[in-house]
Design a protein around this motif. Structure first.
Motif, PDB file in Angstrom:
ATOM      1  N   MET A  61       0.853  -1.171   0.000  1.00  0.00           N
ATOM      2  CA  MET A  61       0.000   0.000   0.000  1.00  0.00           C
ATOM      3  C   MET A  61       0.895   1.230   0.000  1.00  0.00           C
ATOM      4  O   MET A  61       1.851   1.327   0.756  1.00  0.00           O
ATOM      5  N   ARG A  62       0.551   2.180  -0.851  1.00  0.00           N
ATOM      6  CA  ARG A  62       1.317   3.420  -1.001  1.00  0.00           C
ATOM      7  C   ARG A  62       0.579   4.554  -0.284  1.00  0.00           C
ATOM      8  O   ARG A  62      -0.589   4.791  -0.557  1.00  0.00           O
ATOM      9  N   VAL A  63       1.272   5.235   0.631  1.00  0.00           N
ATOM     10  CA  VAL A  63       0.644   6.228   1.495  1.00  0.00           C
ATOM     11  C   VAL A  63       1.251   7.614   1.257  1.00  0.00           C
ATOM     12  O   VAL A  63       2.474   7.748   1.171  1.00  0.00           O
ATOM     13  N   LEU A  64       0.378   8.617   1.173  1.00  0.00           N
ATOM     14  CA  LEU A  64       0.800  10.016   1.113  1.00  0.00           C
ATOM     15  C   LEU A  64       0.314  10.696   2.387  1.00  0.00           C
ATOM     16  O   LEU A  64      -0.871  10.600   2.722  1.00  0.00           O
ATOM     17  N   ILE A  65       1.224  11.369   3.097  1.00  0.00           N
ATOM     18  CA  ILE A  65       0.880  12.091   4.324  1.00  0.00           C
ATOM     19  C   ILE A  65       0.786  13.570   4.001  1.00  0.00           C
ATOM     20  O   ILE A  65       1.707  14.146   3.416  1.00  0.00           O
ATOM     21  N   VAL A  66      -0.332  14.190   4.395  1.00  0.00           N
ATOM     22  CA  VAL A  66      -0.556  15.608   4.128  1.00  0.00           C
ATOM     23  C   VAL A  66      -0.742  16.313   5.474  1.00  0.00           C
ATOM     24  O   VAL A  66      -1.732  16.105   6.172  1.00  0.00           O
ATOM     25  N   ASP A  67       0.234  17.142   5.836  1.00  0.00           N
ATOM     26  CA  ASP A  67       0.197  17.873   7.107  1.00  0.00           C
ATOM     27  C   ASP A  67       1.094  19.088   6.973  1.00  0.00           C
ATOM     28  O   ASP A  67       2.200  18.976   6.458  1.00  0.00           O
ATOM     29  N   ASP A  68       0.614  20.248   7.424  1.00  0.00           N
ATOM     30  CA  ASP A  68       1.403  21.470   7.301  1.00  0.00           C
ATOM     31  C   ASP A  68       2.525  21.556   8.339  1.00  0.00           C
ATOM     32  O   ASP A  68       3.385  22.418   8.234  1.00  0.00           O
TER      33      ASP A  68
END
Length: 75
Positions: A1-8
């Motif tokens: 599974m390929r995960v993208l983390i989005v957080d400022d």
């Protein structure tokens, strides 16, 4: 599974990964984005299977990002 983390907040992204038990066998963090606009570009380029989204970010929330996606995850 390929995960993208989005957080400022960079530290926030690392905490998300740690709490989710990432990296884990079969799970790869393919990228990190600091805002919704950057995430949209990375989603198009990287085609992640899972998005881990911050709710509140400058310039648009994780929910705002989901609303712009043609192929958003199921509810």
């Amino acid at each position: 599974m390929r995960v993208l983390i989005v957080d400022d907040e960079r530290l926030g992204a690392r905490r998300i990964a740690a709490h989710a038990g990432l990296p884990h066998s079969g799970v790869t963090i393919v990228g990190e984005a600091a805002n919704a606009a950057e995430a949209a570009l990375q989603i198009a380029a990287l085609q992640p299977d899972l998005l881990l989204l911050d709710v509140q970010m400058p310039g648009g929330s994780g929910f705002d990002l989901l609303a712009t996606l043609d192929d958003a995850p199921e509810e």
